[in-house]
Scaffold this motif. Structure first.
Motif, PDB file in Angstrom:
ATOM      1  N   HIS A  70       0.838  -1.208   0.000  1.00  0.00           N
ATOM      2  CA  HIS A  70       0.000   0.000   0.000  1.00  0.00           C
ATOM      3  C   HIS A  70       0.866   1.250   0.000  1.00  0.00           C
ATOM      4  O   HIS A  70       2.055   1.210   0.306  1.00  0.00           O
ATOM      5  CB  HIS A  70      -0.976   0.022   1.174  1.00  0.00           C
ATOM      6  CG  HIS A  70      -0.351   0.101   2.530  1.00  0.00           C
ATOM      7  ND1 HIS A  70       0.387  -0.911   3.074  1.00  0.00           N
ATOM      8  CD2 HIS A  70      -0.361   1.073   3.464  1.00  0.00           C
ATOM      9  CE1 HIS A  70       0.792  -0.571   4.281  1.00  0.00           C
ATOM     10  NE2 HIS A  70       0.367   0.646   4.552  1.00  0.00           N
ATOM     11  N   HIS A  72       1.632   3.826   1.757  1.00  0.00           N
ATOM     12  CA  HIS A  72       2.055   4.648   2.890  1.00  0.00           C
ATOM     13  C   HIS A  72       3.562   4.801   2.813  1.00  0.00           C
ATOM     14  O   HIS A  72       4.282   3.859   2.451  1.00  0.00           O
ATOM     15  CB  HIS A  72       1.610   4.024   4.224  1.00  0.00           C
ATOM     16  CG  HIS A  72       0.176   4.330   4.538  1.00  0.00           C
ATOM     17  ND1 HIS A  72      -0.531   3.712   5.523  1.00  0.00           N
ATOM     18  CD2 HIS A  72      -0.671   5.244   3.972  1.00  0.00           C
ATOM     19  CE1 HIS A  72      -1.764   4.202   5.554  1.00  0.00           C
ATOM     20  NE2 HIS A  72      -1.864   5.122   4.619  1.00  0.00           N
ATOM     21  N   HIS A  75       6.215   2.209   3.365  1.00  0.00           N
ATOM     22  CA  HIS A  75       6.164   0.943   2.627  1.00  0.00           C
ATOM     23  C   HIS A  75       6.630   1.058   1.180  1.00  0.00           C
ATOM     24  O   HIS A  75       7.071   0.085   0.595  1.00  0.00           O
ATOM     25  CB  HIS A  75       4.728   0.402   2.618  1.00  0.00           C
ATOM     26  CG  HIS A  75       4.258  -0.015   3.959  1.00  0.00           C
ATOM     27  ND1 HIS A  75       4.207  -1.321   4.364  1.00  0.00           N
ATOM     28  CD2 HIS A  75       3.858   0.721   5.026  1.00  0.00           C
ATOM     29  CE1 HIS A  75       3.774  -1.378   5.614  1.00  0.00           C
ATOM     30  NE2 HIS A  75       3.554  -0.149   6.040  1.00  0.00           N
ATOM     31  N   HIS A 176      -7.269   0.348   5.582  1.00  0.00           N
ATOM     32  CA  HIS A 176      -6.110   1.027   6.171  1.00  0.00           C
ATOM     33  C   HIS A 176      -5.670   2.149   5.229  1.00  0.00           C
ATOM     34  O   HIS A 176      -5.293   3.232   5.651  1.00  0.00           O
ATOM     35  CB  HIS A 176      -4.992   0.020   6.418  1.00  0.00           C
ATOM     36  CG  HIS A 176      -3.729   0.646   6.880  1.00  0.00           C
ATOM     37  ND1 HIS A 176      -3.569   1.125   8.158  1.00  0.00           N
ATOM     38  CD2 HIS A 176      -2.573   0.917   6.240  1.00  0.00           C
ATOM     39  CE1 HIS A 176      -2.367   1.656   8.274  1.00  0.00           C
ATOM     40  NE2 HIS A 176      -1.746   1.549   7.123  1.00  0.00           N
ATOM     41  N   ASP A 195      -0.680  -3.582   6.385  1.00  0.00           N
ATOM     42  CA  ASP A 195      -0.985  -2.883   7.646  1.00  0.00           C
ATOM     43  C   ASP A 195      -2.448  -3.046   8.046  1.00  0.00           C
ATOM     44  O   ASP A 195      -3.083  -2.105   8.493  1.00  0.00           O
ATOM     45  CB  ASP A 195      -0.657  -1.391   7.517  1.00  0.00           C
ATOM     46  CG  ASP A 195       0.823  -1.125   7.724  1.00  0.00           C
ATOM     47  OD1 ASP A 195       1.564  -2.091   7.982  1.00  0.00           O
ATOM     48  OD2 ASP A 195       1.225   0.045   7.625  1.00  0.00           O
TER      49      ASP A 195
END
Ligand SMILES: [Zn+2]
Length: 325
Positions: A70, A72, A75, A176, A195
């Protein structure tokens, strides 16, 4: 200190050198191809450490593919630097493309998605440009600079990725983040859960997305869950946490309805403390106590209750007041 966990003979999980909550794991899958699952940031682990790890595993210092769970910062932002050094292909959910663009705009301080979140939590930021620059500066110091990159494949629910002994099925699990995916290996019964739990719905996502994503995962046949942060978890122990979260989300909603019934129309701010008493203990510790974002978070529940027609909201003297319908 970074730590390399051996999961199977060709799968390794690297926990970060800095704080495990602010930096994500990077997984190494050594097969016909050398694949990373998540890329970290440009400086943690970064190309130099990754090369060292590949050397220590006795494989050529090469990366063929990066799979991103994802968008973020902890990551995926490292993928660009790794692309420059190792030229891997990069696969992520198709919605990740949009996030990559947003992050590269961060240099202009404009469309950075966290501003909404930061401003709601610390209203002073809205007024003070200097603080905005300071946050931006500190943010780039800890996570490194970020440059835009292209995805080589845009993934969607049900896609399969064959990597030799590992065949991943893509499970789209928004909640998330809007673009979260989990990677499921049905024969090895391994789930890369990104996550999901114990992390929570975040910016620009909803409680209902998060709930249906959890429901997709709890019916899978899994032995080991590899989270985006911290140690891998035995599914037998991890699954009850998912169930617990589902139950807690219902409890939070029931508490909101009860408060509105007993105390009448309220702002989200006034409700926040009583709603999250003993609910989502980990979530509460991270998001409510450390980041002071309980109001941001309760709004997600209120949004869902309003969508379900159970409550209504009204703007009265510039304040959003919620009441039972
Ligand atoms: Zn995340």
């Amino acid at each position: 200190m970074p730590k390399l966990y051996k999961i199977t003979k060709n799968l390794f999980t690297l926990t970060p050198s800095s704080n495990i909550y602010s930096s994500a794991n990077v997984n190494f899958l050594i097969d016909k191809k050398i694949t990373l699952i998540d890329a970290g940031t440009s400086n943690d682990p970064g190309p130099r450490n990754i090369r060292k790890i590949l050397n220590s595993l006795g494989v050529p210092p090469r990366i063929d593919l990066i799979l991103i769970t994802h968008s973020h910062v902890d990551h995926f932002t490292g993928a660009k630097k790794l692309k420059k050094v190792f030229n891997p292909q990069i696969f992520a959910h198709y919605l990740t493309e949009q996030a990559i663009k947003q992050y590269s705009d961060f240099r202009n301080l404009g469309s950075f998605e966290y501003w909404e979140f930061i401003e709601k939590t610390f209203p002073i930021v809205r007024k003070t440009h200097f603080i905005k620059y300071l946050i931006s500066f500190m943010y780039r110091r800890s996570f490194g600079n970020f440059e835009e990159f292209q995805l080589d494949k845009k993934l969607k629910e049900g896609d399969e990725i064959n990597l030799g002994s590992f065949n991943f099925r893509i499970i789209f699990t928004p909640g998330h983040s809007p673009d979260s995916i989990c990677l499921y290996e049905p024969n090895k019964k391994i789930l890369f859960s990104g996550d999901m739990i114990p992390y929570t719905p975040y910016i620009h996502t909803s409680i209902s997305d998060f709930r249906s994503s959890i429901k997709k995962l709890i019916n899978l046949d899994v032995k080991l869950a590899i989270r985006g942060h911290g140690k891998p978890q035995i599914w037998q122990e991890e699954k009850p946490r998912y169930m617990h979260f589902l139950k807690d989300m219902d409890i939070a909603k029931l508490r909101i309805l009860k408060i509105l019934k007993l105390k009448g129309p309220q702002t989200a701010h006034r409700m926040a403390n009583s709603v999250f008493q003993r609910t989502h203990l980990i979530h509460k510790t991270i998001y409510t106590n450390l980041m002071r974002v309980s109001v941001f978070w309760i709004l997600k529940y209120l949004e869902e209750l309003e969508e379900q027609g159970k409550i209504k909201s009204q703007l009265i003297k510039n304040r959003l007041i919620f009441s039972l319908k």
